[in-house]
Scaffold this motif. Structure first.
Motif, PDB file in Angstrom:
ATOM      1  N   HIS A  14      12.819  -3.173 -14.475  1.00  0.00           N
ATOM      2  CA  HIS A  14      13.097  -1.927 -13.690  1.00  0.00           C
ATOM      3  C   HIS A  14      11.807  -1.806 -12.785  1.00  0.00           C
ATOM      4  CE1 HIS A  14      16.043  -0.729 -16.752  1.00  0.00           C
ATOM      5  NE2 HIS A  14      15.217  -1.299 -17.644  1.00  0.00           N
ATOM      6  N   ILE A  15      11.332  -2.879 -12.148  1.00  0.00           N
ATOM      7  CA  ILE A  15      10.323  -2.823 -11.317  1.00  0.00           C
ATOM      8  C   ILE A  15      10.523  -2.090 -10.218  1.00  0.00           C
ATOM      9  CG2 ILE A  15      10.760  -4.798  -9.969  1.00  0.00           C
ATOM     10  CD1 ILE A  15       7.456  -4.016 -11.431  1.00  0.00           C
ATOM     11  N   ASP A  16      11.478  -1.996  -9.334  1.00  0.00           N
ATOM     12  CA  ASP A  16      11.605  -1.119  -8.188  1.00  0.00           C
ATOM     13  C   ASP A  16      11.625   0.370  -8.760  1.00  0.00           C
ATOM     14  OD1 ASP A  16      11.701  -3.147  -6.383  1.00  0.00           O
ATOM     15  OD2 ASP A  16      13.814  -2.889  -6.019  1.00  0.00           O
ATOM     16  N   GLU A  17      12.236   0.533  -9.848  1.00  0.00           N
ATOM     17  CA  GLU A  17      12.148   2.041 -10.319  1.00  0.00           C
ATOM     18  C   GLU A  17      10.909   2.571 -10.635  1.00  0.00           C
ATOM     19  OE1 GLU A  17      15.356   2.642 -13.288  1.00  0.00           O
ATOM     20  OE2 GLU A  17      15.931   0.463 -12.390  1.00  0.00           O
ATOM     21  N   VAL A  18      10.089   1.706 -11.563  1.00  0.00           N
ATOM     22  CA  VAL A  18       8.661   2.428 -11.768  1.00  0.00           C
ATOM     23  C   VAL A  18       7.998   2.185 -10.682  1.00  0.00           C
ATOM     24  CG1 VAL A  18       9.123   1.788 -14.245  1.00  0.00           C
ATOM     25  CG2 VAL A  18       7.942  -0.118 -12.657  1.00  0.00           C
ATOM     26  N   ASP A  45       5.123   5.381  -5.794  1.00  0.00           N
ATOM     27  CA  ASP A  45       5.153   5.610  -4.469  1.00  0.00           C
ATOM     28  C   ASP A  45       5.325   7.202  -4.229  1.00  0.00           C
ATOM     29  OD1 ASP A  45       5.719   4.634  -1.521  1.00  0.00           O
ATOM     30  OD2 ASP A  45       7.707   5.455  -1.987  1.00  0.00           O
ATOM     31  N   GLU A  46       6.332   7.829  -5.005  1.00  0.00           N
ATOM     32  CA  GLU A  46       6.487   9.266  -4.966  1.00  0.00           C
ATOM     33  C   GLU A  46       5.183  10.238  -5.132  1.00  0.00           C
ATOM     34  OE1 GLU A  46       9.779   9.653  -7.513  1.00  0.00           O
ATOM     35  OE2 GLU A  46      10.887   8.607  -6.369  1.00  0.00           O
ATOM     36  N   GLN A  47       4.422   9.512  -6.394  1.00  0.00           N
ATOM     37  CA  GLN A  47       3.331  10.561  -6.771  1.00  0.00           C
ATOM     38  C   GLN A  47       2.245  10.337  -5.701  1.00  0.00           C
ATOM     39  OE1 GLN A  47       3.389  12.449  -9.163  1.00  0.00           O
ATOM     40  NE2 GLN A  47       5.684  11.924  -9.369  1.00  0.00           N
ATOM     41  N   MET A  48       2.049   9.232  -5.048  1.00  0.00           N
ATOM     42  CA  MET A  48       0.876   8.884  -4.332  1.00  0.00           C
ATOM     43  C   MET A  48       1.183   9.981  -3.018  1.00  0.00           C
ATOM     44  SD  MET A  48      -1.083   6.847  -5.379  1.00  0.00           S
ATOM     45  CE  MET A  48      -1.351   6.022  -6.807  1.00  0.00           C
ATOM     46  N   TRP A  88      -3.555   5.698   3.528  1.00  0.00           N
ATOM     47  CA  TRP A  88      -2.942   4.557   2.663  1.00  0.00           C
ATOM     48  C   TRP A  88      -3.857   4.122   1.526  1.00  0.00           C
ATOM     49  CZ3 TRP A  88       2.076   3.265   3.693  1.00  0.00           C
ATOM     50  CH2 TRP A  88       2.591   3.506   4.841  1.00  0.00           C
ATOM     51  N   ILE A  89      -3.293   3.839   0.510  1.00  0.00           N
ATOM     52  CA  ILE A  89      -4.000   3.300  -0.786  1.00  0.00           C
ATOM     53  C   ILE A  89      -3.532   2.251  -1.337  1.00  0.00           C
ATOM     54  CG2 ILE A  89      -3.060   4.892  -2.478  1.00  0.00           C
ATOM     55  CD1 ILE A  89      -5.539   5.518  -3.592  1.00  0.00           C
ATOM     56  N   SER A  90      -4.323   1.132  -1.772  1.00  0.00           N
ATOM     57  CA  SER A  90      -3.920  -0.019  -2.624  1.00  0.00           C
ATOM     58  C   SER A  90      -4.177   0.415  -4.074  1.00  0.00           C
ATOM     59  CB  SER A  90      -4.555  -1.069  -2.005  1.00  0.00           C
ATOM     60  OG  SER A  90      -4.024  -1.667  -0.766  1.00  0.00           O
ATOM     61  N   THR A  91      -3.331   0.169  -4.868  1.00  0.00           N
ATOM     62  CA  THR A  91      -3.532   0.275  -6.348  1.00  0.00           C
ATOM     63  C   THR A  91      -2.620  -0.370  -7.264  1.00  0.00           C
ATOM     64  OG1 THR A  91      -3.810   2.012  -8.061  1.00  0.00           O
ATOM     65  CG2 THR A  91      -2.165   2.252  -6.744  1.00  0.00           C
ATOM     66  N   ILE A  92      -2.893  -0.915  -8.358  1.00  0.00           N
ATOM     67  CA  ILE A  92      -1.886  -1.361  -9.222  1.00  0.00           C
ATOM     68  C   ILE A  92      -1.976  -0.851 -10.486  1.00  0.00           C
ATOM     69  CG2 ILE A  92      -3.733  -3.496  -9.507  1.00  0.00           C
ATOM     70  CD1 ILE A  92      -1.222  -5.431  -9.936  1.00  0.00           C
ATOM     71  N   PRO A 132       1.026  -1.248  -0.051  1.00  0.00           N
ATOM     72  CA  PRO A 132       0.056  -0.047  -0.177  1.00  0.00           C
ATOM     73  C   PRO A 132       0.776   1.099   0.065  1.00  0.00           C
ATOM     74  CG  PRO A 132      -0.849  -1.561   1.600  1.00  0.00           C
ATOM     75  CD  PRO A 132       0.515  -1.847   1.022  1.00  0.00           C
ATOM     76  N   TYR A 133       0.388   2.336  -0.736  1.00  0.00           N
ATOM     77  CA  TYR A 133       1.348   3.426  -0.916  1.00  0.00           C
ATOM     78  C   TYR A 133       0.474   4.604   0.173  1.00  0.00           C
ATOM     79  CZ  TYR A 133       2.585   1.359  -5.145  1.00  0.00           C
ATOM     80  OH  TYR A 133       3.379   0.543  -6.062  1.00  0.00           O
TER      81      TYR A 133
END
Length: 389
Positions: free
Chosen positions: A284-288, A293-296, A245-249, A238-239
């Motif tokens: 590049h999963i951690d980077e994307v 995370d930053e935007q949330m 907190w929010i869950s999104t995919i 969750p972000y």
């Protein structure tokens, strides 16, 4: 209950704790007559957690509704005749006792199939009987550890190895057991016979975990380390928003193009190859995911929920347990319901979530007190024995 799919099917349930009771509760919900065979001490789960009365703890209440309790001392000399009658009347026998104890009590497959050739016998073992660890005891924590779940938690979160905070192995095994019973019953109805089915906990859960995480080790020689990079990203969680907190995919190409636009970074879709395909995002999963995370963190939960809904990107508020329970009960979705015990006291319990158009599963009555139906079941067995003479 007469219209349910398993109406008329009798299940003799010699299981305890979670794995077996979870399976047989599902069978009871489908209409089976589940006779829970208990020792005078009762299922150990009766004493787990807070309770209004001794022997009726919350875990037991929610794994044993709609069953009948037959209390029997299996070591007593007069129990053998009762057990034989019960087995002769049963369609299914399911147990998670150890094989050695079953053989000593005369409850192994060879003994029971002799008095009921049509019996579907399901043995829930800790480790496969034809493997090197046969006969070893197994519990959820042990199996979680042995199938590398703590390692996955550590790799994903960066902390020490940890168990998942739910009985994942037990309940997963219960699902496999219920599935096996239904398949075996169907095969028998199509002209087959009874049969012995072993479902080993370790081997089954190892397969369950590796379906996600065999990964690059699927190939010979391996194309890289085992594990699913997306599932193991430390940002797959969750972000944090400005106020919760929010869950999104953000998953598909369409999701990513829309999300980058919402973040005011639409140019990245065209200019940054990390975002452009599933294969590249996985590399590049951690980077994307760090970008998400930053935007949330820049907007409130409600603001993000509205934006993501309009973009058709899956998202929801991430509640705590108490909020989840209240939300499900208030929504009328039928997952959390109110039940009454034998004294009329209310408690919350769970109901089947599947929606059937004609014969929906039913949660059944309250879980039985220890030995509550012993006299009733003994009368039925004696009557049936008299009719067969």
């Amino acid at each position: 209950m007469g219209k349910l799919p398993l109406a008329g099917v009798r299940v003799l349930d010699l299981t305890s704790v979670i794995m077996g009771p979870y399976a047989t509760q599902m069978l009871a919900e489908y209409g089976a007559d589940v006779i829970k065979l208990e020792s005078p001490e009762g299922d150990i789960m009766r004493e787990m957690g807070p309770a209004r009365e001794p022997g009726m703890g919350p875990v037991f209440l929610n794994l044993n509704r709609g069953k009948r309790s037959l209390c029997l001392d299996l070591k007593a000399p007069d129990s053998a005749a009762v057990l034989r009658q019960a087995v002769e009347s049963a369609d299914v026998f399911i147990t998670n006792m150890r094989a050695r104890a079953l053989k000593k009590l005369g409850l192994d497959w060879a003994a029971l199939s002799g008095c009921n050739p049509g019996l579907v016998y399901v043995f829930l073992s800790g480790f496969a009987e034809d493997g090197p660890d046969a006969g070893r005891p197994a519990y959820d924590d042990l199996i979680q550890g042995m199938v590398a779940l703590p390692d996955l938690v550590a790799r994903a979160g960066g902390g020490p190895p940890s168990y998942l905070p739910l009985n994942l192995a037990d309940k997963t095994m219960g699902l496999f057991a219920a599935q096996a019973v239904l398949a075996a019953m169907l095969q028998r109805e199509r002209g087959g016979t009874g049969q012995y089915i072993e479902i080993p906990m370790y081997e089954t859960m190892a397969s369950f975990v590796l379906a996600d995480h065999l990964g690059a080790a699927s190939f010979e020689p391996p194309l890289g380390p085992a594990g699913n990079p997306r599932l193991l990203s430390r940002y797959r969680r969750p972000y944090k928003t400005l106020d919760g907190w929010i869950s999104t995919i953000v998953y598909t190409d369409r999701h990513w193009e829309a999300f980058l636009r919402l973040a005011g970074a639409g140019r990245l879709w065209e200019e940054d190859p990390r975002f452009r395909s599933m294969a590249s995002r996985t590399r590049h999963i951690d980077e994307v995911y760090a970008f998400v995370d930053e935007q949330m963190a820049l907007r409130t939960t409600d603001a993000w929920l509205a934006l993501l809904k309009d973009a058709d990107i899956p998202a929801a508020q991430s509640p705590d347990l108490d909020t989840l329970i209240s939300r499900l009960e208030a929504s009328g979705q039928g997952v959390v319901r109110r039940y009454r015990d034998q004294d009329g006291n209310e408690y919350r319990g769970l109901a089947p979530a599947a929606r059937w158009s004609k014969t929906p599963p039913q949660a059944g009555a309250a879980a039985p007190r220890l030995g509550q139906h012993t006299e009733e079941i003994l009368r039925e067995l004696a009557q049936r024995a008299g009719q067969m003479r």
